[in-house]
Design an enzyme around this catalytic site. Structure first.
Site, PDB file in Angstrom:
ATOM      1  N   ASN A  20       0.547   6.942  -2.840  1.00 55.35           N
ATOM      2  CA  ASN A  20       1.588   5.939  -2.608  1.00 55.35           C
ATOM      3  C   ASN A  20       1.497   5.529  -1.137  1.00 55.35           C
ATOM      4  OD1 ASN A  20       3.913   4.516  -2.146  1.00 55.35           O
ATOM      5  ND2 ASN A  20       5.320   6.160  -2.700  1.00 55.35           N
TER       6      ASN A  20
ATOM      7  N   CYS B 150       4.171   3.423   2.601  1.00 51.04           N
ATOM      8  CA  CYS B 150       4.991   4.192   3.550  1.00 51.04           C
ATOM      9  C   CYS B 150       4.668   3.727   4.962  1.00 51.04           C
ATOM     10  CB  CYS B 150       4.661   5.688   3.459  1.00 51.04           C
ATOM     11  SG  CYS B 150       4.960   6.405   1.862  1.00 51.04           S
TER      12      CYS B 150
ATOM     13  N   ASN C 108      15.828  -0.441  -5.656  1.00 51.46           N
ATOM     14  CA  ASN C 108      16.021   0.963  -5.304  1.00 51.46           C
ATOM     15  C   ASN C 108      15.590   1.227  -3.883  1.00 51.46           C
ATOM     16  OD1 ASN C 108      13.711   3.147  -5.030  1.00 51.46           O
ATOM     17  ND2 ASN C 108      12.906   1.552  -6.406  1.00 51.46           N
TER      18      ASN C 108
ATOM     19  N   GLY D 264       7.638   1.985 -15.816  1.00 50.72           N
ATOM     20  CA  GLY D 264       8.561   2.625 -14.886  1.00 50.72           C
ATOM     21  C   GLY D 264      10.001   2.410 -15.265  1.00 50.72           C
TER      22      GLY D 264
ATOM     23  N   ASN E 204       3.246  -1.744  -6.681  1.00 51.66           N
ATOM     24  CA  ASN E 204       4.482  -1.036  -6.351  1.00 51.66           C
ATOM     25  C   ASN E 204       5.614  -2.080  -6.309  1.00 51.66           C
ATOM     26  OD1 ASN E 204       6.284   0.984  -5.427  1.00 51.66           O
ATOM     27  ND2 ASN E 204       4.651   1.959  -4.261  1.00 51.66           N
TER      28      ASN E 204
ATOM     29  N   ILE F 105      15.387   4.877  -2.665  1.00 50.53           N
ATOM     30  CA  ILE F 105      15.597   6.326  -2.785  1.00 50.53           C
ATOM     31  C   ILE F 105      15.217   7.003  -1.456  1.00 50.53           C
ATOM     32  CG2 ILE F 105      15.011   8.416  -4.105  1.00 50.53           C
ATOM     33  CD1 ILE F 105      16.352   6.256  -5.840  1.00 50.53           C
TER      34      ILE F 105
HETATM   35  C1  LIG Z   1      14.009   4.546  -8.955  1.00 50.59           C
HETATM   36  C2  LIG Z   1      12.561   4.330  -8.644  1.00 50.59           C
HETATM   37  C3  LIG Z   1      11.866   5.291  -7.906  1.00 50.59           C
HETATM   38  C4  LIG Z   1      10.516   5.092  -7.593  1.00 50.59           C
HETATM   39  N1  LIG Z   1       9.852   6.055  -6.885  1.00 50.59           N
HETATM   40  C5  LIG Z   1       8.529   5.899  -6.615  1.00 50.59           C
HETATM   41  C6  LIG Z   1       7.806   6.904  -5.927  1.00 50.59           C
HETATM   42  O1  LIG Z   1       8.333   7.966  -5.549  1.00 50.59           O
HETATM   43  N2  LIG Z   1       6.488   6.681  -5.667  1.00 50.59           N
HETATM   44  C7  LIG Z   1       5.829   5.550  -6.084  1.00 50.59           C
HETATM   45  O2  LIG Z   1       4.629   5.412  -5.847  1.00 50.59           O
HETATM   46  N3  LIG Z   1       6.512   4.573  -6.763  1.00 50.59           N
HETATM   47  C8  LIG Z   1       7.825   4.731  -7.032  1.00 50.59           C
HETATM   48  N4  LIG Z   1       8.488   3.757  -7.734  1.00 50.59           N
HETATM   49  C9  LIG Z   1       7.767   2.546  -8.189  1.00 50.59           C
HETATM   50  C10 LIG Z   1       7.364   2.637  -9.666  1.00 50.59           C
HETATM   51  O3  LIG Z   1       6.526   3.741  -9.908  1.00 50.59           O
HETATM   52  C11 LIG Z   1       6.671   1.332 -10.155  1.00 50.59           C
HETATM   53  O4  LIG Z   1       5.428   1.202  -9.503  1.00 50.59           O
HETATM   54  C12 LIG Z   1       7.481   0.077  -9.894  1.00 50.59           C
HETATM   55  O5  LIG Z   1       8.858   0.311 -10.131  1.00 50.59           O
HETATM   56  C13 LIG Z   1       7.053  -1.130 -10.743  1.00 50.59           C
HETATM   57  O6  LIG Z   1       7.035  -0.826 -12.120  1.00 50.59           O
HETATM   58  P1  LIG Z   1       8.306  -1.027 -13.102  1.00 50.59           P
HETATM   59  O7  LIG Z   1       8.814  -2.420 -12.925  1.00 50.59           O
HETATM   60  O8  LIG Z   1       7.779  -0.734 -14.473  1.00 50.59           O
HETATM   61  O9  LIG Z   1       9.324  -0.009 -12.677  1.00 50.59           O
HETATM   62  C14 LIG Z   1       9.854   3.919  -8.040  1.00 50.59           C
HETATM   63  C15 LIG Z   1      10.565   2.973  -8.787  1.00 50.59           C
HETATM   64  C16 LIG Z   1      11.900   3.157  -9.084  1.00 50.59           C
HETATM   65  C17 LIG Z   1      12.607   2.119  -9.900  1.00 50.59           C
END
Ligand SMILES: Cc1cc2nc3c(=O)[nH]c(=O)nc-3n(C[C@H](O)[C@H](O)[C@H](O)COP(=O)(O)O)c2cc1C
Length: 325
Positions: free
Chosen positions: A136, A139, A78, A274, A201, A80
């Site tokens: 987070n 950045c 991703n 997530g 992350n 975003i």
């Molecule tokens: C579509 C998407 C958007 C995400 N947006 C954020 C975000 O805004 N802030 C953040 O700290 N992590 C964000 N993440 C990271 C997730 O919170 C998570 O830490 C990461 O995807 C690993 O866990 P998972 O494999 O269970 O998704 C995002 C992940 C995905 C897939």
């Protein structure tokens, strides 16, 4: 109620992160659960430990150009681009219009300068709807040629120190796996006053369309999540757990109770789910029930009893990068 049912019910899944008390050790990952409202009709809200909201910045952000998501084997890329309405609108609308829910709400703060982190945290944490703050730090720092905060232990420490002064609520610092030594960043965050660490992350990645020869993400690069990153995440939790005393929220590719257990055994006090929520919103509930059953079958009374209990013996105790292959 039979004797074994009573014992089953008595299994304690509650955990504490700083002063934040969670009835269940399961958080929903930032950016993957909205504010929880879209999921609420499909789940038992009382079984969701906590929801980490989408990261918010000082000013509104439109995010990256499309495509922003690419499916990959066992994961998702991703980019975003932190799309969000900015803190003013967010507080006035997104937060104010939310339906009260039994889960804990963790606000997620992103920023492009140390001051922005402090400013947004102060405003967000002042709201009663917010139970804790997650930083987070993945950045870019505009004052240092776009270096990612989370990739520099000293920079991470500076952010956390300044933010720490703005709130007494639980402060969770979310670490990036895109570093050589995640334990060094973890130690700085702990020294600077973090109450807990979120590990990890997304992992940087890229995909190319071989028909058009163009990157498949509008932003060219993105963050990989889902089961593909789980072993990376489990190792990161294991290394961080040996470096700090504060609790860890393990995450990265958790889809089943077995996945979740790996993280607890590696040293996580809680976990975050997530990407799996995009597949099936009932996965978090199944994990909670699975944890209860697992502990009960082993005669254990609380989730805390398995945290960090992976028996790694000599092989796990040594640092031997490069010798595994
Ligand atoms: C579509 C998407 C958007 C995400 N947006 C954020 C975000 O805004 N802030 C953040 O700290 N992590 C964000 N993440 C990271 C997730 O919170 C998570 O830490 C990461 O995807 C690993 O866990 P998972 O494999 O269970 O998704 C995002 C992940 C995905 C897939």
């Amino acid at each position: 109620m039979s004797g074994s049912q009573a014992a089953y019910a008595a299994v304690d899944l509650s955990v504490k992160l700083g002063t934040l008390e969670l009835a269940y050790p399961t958080l929903m990952g930032s950016g993957c659960y909205g504010s929880g409202e879209e999921f609420a009709p499909f789940v038992d809200p009382a079984k969701i430990g906590g929801v980490v909201l989408k990261s918010v910045t000082q000013r509104p952000r439109l995010g990256n150009r499309a495509p922003r998501l690419v499916a990959t084997p066992s994961g998702m890329l991703n980019a975003i681009g932190l799309q969000n309405p900015g803190i003013d609108w967010y507080l006035e609308h997104d937060l104010a219009e939310r339906v009260p829910r039994p889960w804990k709400t963790i606000g997620s703060v992103a920023g492009f300068s140390v001051d922005e982190y402090a400013y947004v945290t102060q405003r967000l944490a002042a709201r009663p709807e917010i139970d804790a703050i997650e930083l987070n730090v993945s950045c870019p720092n505009v004052a240092a040629e776009g270096e990612t905060f989370a990739c520099d232990p000293k920079l991470t420490g500076r952010v956390v120190r300044l933010v720490r002064d703005t709130t007494e609520k639980t402060l969770i610092v979310k670490l990036s796996p895109n570093v050589t030594d995640i334990a060094a960043v973890a130690r700085e965050a702990e020294d600077a006053g973090a109450d807990a660490l979120a590990v990890i992350n997304t992992v940087r990645g890229m995909a190319i369309d071989v028909g058009t020869w163009r990157p498949r993400l509008g932003n060219v690069t993105g963050g990989l999540s889902g089961p593909a990153i789980r072993p990376i995440a489990v190792l990161a939790v294991y290394e961080v757990a040996r470096a700090v005393k504060i609790p860890i929220v393990g995450q990265g590719g958790i889809e089943t109770v077995t996945d979740a257990l790996e993280f607890f055994l590696a040293g996580a006090t809680a976990i975050s789910i997530g990407t799996a929520n995009f597949i099936d919103p009932r996965i978090p509930e199944r994990i909670v029930e699975g944890l209860r059953a697992y502990l009960d079958q082993r005669g254990l009374l609380s989730i805390g009893q398995i945290v960090g209990q992976a028996n790694c013996g000599f092989a796990g105790a040594r640092r031997c990068e490069g010798r595994e292959g």
